[in-house]
Design an enzyme around this catalytic site. Structure first.
Site, short mmCIF file in Angstrom:
data_model
loop_
_atom_site.label_atom_id
_atom_site.label_comp_id
_atom_site.label_asym_id
_atom_site.label_seq_id
_atom_site.Cartn_x
_atom_site.Cartn_y
_atom_site.Cartn_z
N ALA A 1 31.60 49.99 22.80
CA ALA A 1 31.23 50.21 21.40
C ALA A 1 30.89 51.70 21.26
O ALA A 1 29.80 52.06 20.84
CB ALA A 1 30.05 49.34 21.01
N ASN B 1 44.43 55.45 13.52
CA ASN B 1 43.59 54.39 14.08
C ASN B 1 43.07 53.53 12.94
O ASN B 1 41.96 53.73 12.46
CB ASN B 1 42.45 55.01 14.89
CG ASN B 1 41.55 53.94 15.48
OD1 ASN B 1 41.81 52.75 15.34
ND2 ASN B 1 40.47 54.36 16.13
N CYS C 1 39.80 50.41 14.47
CA CYS C 1 38.64 50.51 15.36
C CYS C 1 37.61 49.44 15.02
O CYS C 1 37.15 49.36 13.89
CB CYS C 1 37.98 51.87 15.28
SG CYS C 1 36.62 52.00 16.47
N THR D 1 41.45 47.23 20.50
CA THR D 1 40.62 46.31 21.29
C THR D 1 40.27 45.04 20.51
O THR D 1 40.24 45.03 19.28
CB THR D 1 39.33 47.00 21.74
OG1 THR D 1 38.70 47.57 20.59
CG2 THR D 1 39.60 48.07 22.77
C1 LIG Z 1 36.16 53.52 26.04
C2 LIG Z 1 37.27 53.31 25.06
C3 LIG Z 1 37.37 54.15 23.95
C4 LIG Z 1 38.41 53.98 23.04
N1 LIG Z 1 38.49 54.83 21.97
C5 LIG Z 1 39.54 54.72 21.11
C6 LIG Z 1 39.70 55.65 20.06
O1 LIG Z 1 38.94 56.62 19.91
N2 LIG Z 1 40.75 55.48 19.23
C7 LIG Z 1 41.67 54.46 19.37
O2 LIG Z 1 42.63 54.38 18.58
N3 LIG Z 1 41.54 53.57 20.39
C8 LIG Z 1 40.51 53.68 21.24
N4 LIG Z 1 40.39 52.80 22.29
C9 LIG Z 1 41.39 51.71 22.45
C10 LIG Z 1 42.45 52.08 23.50
O3 LIG Z 1 43.21 53.21 23.10
C11 LIG Z 1 43.42 50.91 23.75
O4 LIG Z 1 44.10 50.60 22.57
C12 LIG Z 1 42.68 49.66 24.25
O5 LIG Z 1 41.66 50.00 25.17
C13 LIG Z 1 43.62 48.64 24.91
O6 LIG Z 1 44.32 49.20 26.01
P1 LIG Z 1 43.82 49.13 27.55
O7 LIG Z 1 43.55 47.70 27.87
O8 LIG Z 1 44.97 49.72 28.30
O9 LIG Z 1 42.58 49.96 27.63
C14 LIG Z 1 39.35 52.95 23.23
C15 LIG Z 1 39.24 52.10 24.33
C16 LIG Z 1 38.23 52.28 25.25
C17 LIG Z 1 38.17 51.36 26.44
#
Ligand SMILES: Cc1cc2nc3c(=O)[nH]c(=O)nc-3n(C[C@H](O)[C@H](O)[C@H](O)COP(=O)(O)O)c2cc1C
Length: 299
Positions: free
Chosen positions: A68, A125, A128, A190
């Protein structure tokens, strides 16, 4: 062998960093061989600086992590002055990611990205789960269409729209984004979740809830990639739980043109190079190309 095209852009491989998981600037390139990375997707930028949510704001569970962070970033003015100049002449295309609370916020950030030479493409994005206020663009296809249309009017750079998995049916949102001028969809952000500390009788994260990522979300993302690939004619960029070459190939078979790697890189910052090398070996061994596999899922 791994080269991939989305809109007017050529990528060396189908692998991209996931926004927010490789920092706010290109420093992460130190961990990567540029020949292995299709694009560097940077963390979301909002018009004003954001401190993000109170800590703890990230916690692990068996299948991944719940975060978060709350879009912590130093704001657009800082980004324009400090980050944008470092993006010019990099060996990989940079995708800048825009966030905000309302259509005007998105338009302000996208307008600025449009004028930055080092920004090759823009990701919106619209998904979020960790910020409050504003219209819930991620679940409302009319609101989403308005934002995408407004951003399209101020930028001719390739535009990726990042969708949320926190919906009962992602297809109307995918169609709304495609019809409003998106060049590709990032599927998906997410999944809302909660971790509980039973001894304290309280959520682990100070924010209460957060966004789940990592291996546990892969089946959800896989289903949504497959649904979106069938629903729209623009490329799909998969995001959700990919951690190895087989995961990437599964997403490609489900219809993805590119795959973002996020949480897996927290465990191993060099994972993208490992995946690229494994992809080259597997495809050579099997005498296949990515194009042979893309969308070949038999349903
Ligand atoms: C710590 C963290 C920060 C994230 N920050 C952003 C963000 O700033 N903008 C965004 O579009 N997605 C953000 N995400 C989502 C990731 O880009 C990705 O879509 C999501 O984690 C699923 O992919 P993964 O399982 O490979 O991590 C974030 C994810 C994590 C874990």
């Amino acid at each position: 062998m791994l080269s991939t095209k989305i809109a007017s852009l050529d990528f060396a491989t189908p692998l991209m960093t996931g926004s927010g998981t490789f920092g706010h600037d290109p420093a992460a390139l130190r961990f990567l061989n540029p020949a292995d990375l299709g694009a560097l997707v940077l963390k979301t930028v909002t018009p004003e600086p954001r401190h993000g949510n109170p800590v703890p704001r990230m916690a692990e569970f068996e299948g991944g992590i719940v975060n978060a962070i709350g879009l912590e970033n130093k704001g657009l003015a800082y980004w324009q002055d400090t980050v944008a100049p470092t993006l010019e002449g990099l060996p990989v295309p940079v995708v800048a990611n825009a966030g905000g609370h309302c259509a005007d916020d998105f338009v302000e950030v996208v307008k600025a990205f449009q004028d930055m030479n080092g920004v090759a493409a823009i990701e919106l994005n619209l998904s979020c789960p960790n910020v409050q206020g504003g219209i819930l663009y991620s679940t409302d296809s009319i609101g989403l269409a308005k934002v995408v249309t407004a951003c399209r009017e101020v930028s001719d750079k390739p535009m990726f729209v990042k969708l949320s998995p926190n919906v009962t049916d992602i297809r109307p949102l995918a169609k709304a984004a495609a019809d409003s001028g998106a060049d590709a969809l990032t599927v998906c952000n997410t999944l809302i979740g909660m971790l509980v500390d039973w001894r304290l009788r309280q959520p682990v994260l100070a924010n209460g809830i957060g966004g789940m990522s990592g291996p546990a979300v892969k089946p959800v993302a896989m289903h949504m990639v497959s649904q979106c690939a069938a629903a729209v004619d623009i490329p799909i960029i998969a995001s959700g739980g990919a951690a190895c070459a087989d995961d990437v190939l599964e997403f490609v078979v489900a219809g993805a043109t590119a795959v973002q790697i996020g949480t897996a890189a927290f465990l191993n910052p060099a994972v993208i190079s490992q995946i690229a090398s494994d992809l080259r070996s597997i495809l050579a061994q099997e005498n296949l190309t990515l194009a042979d596999l893309r969308g070949s899922l038999k349903l």
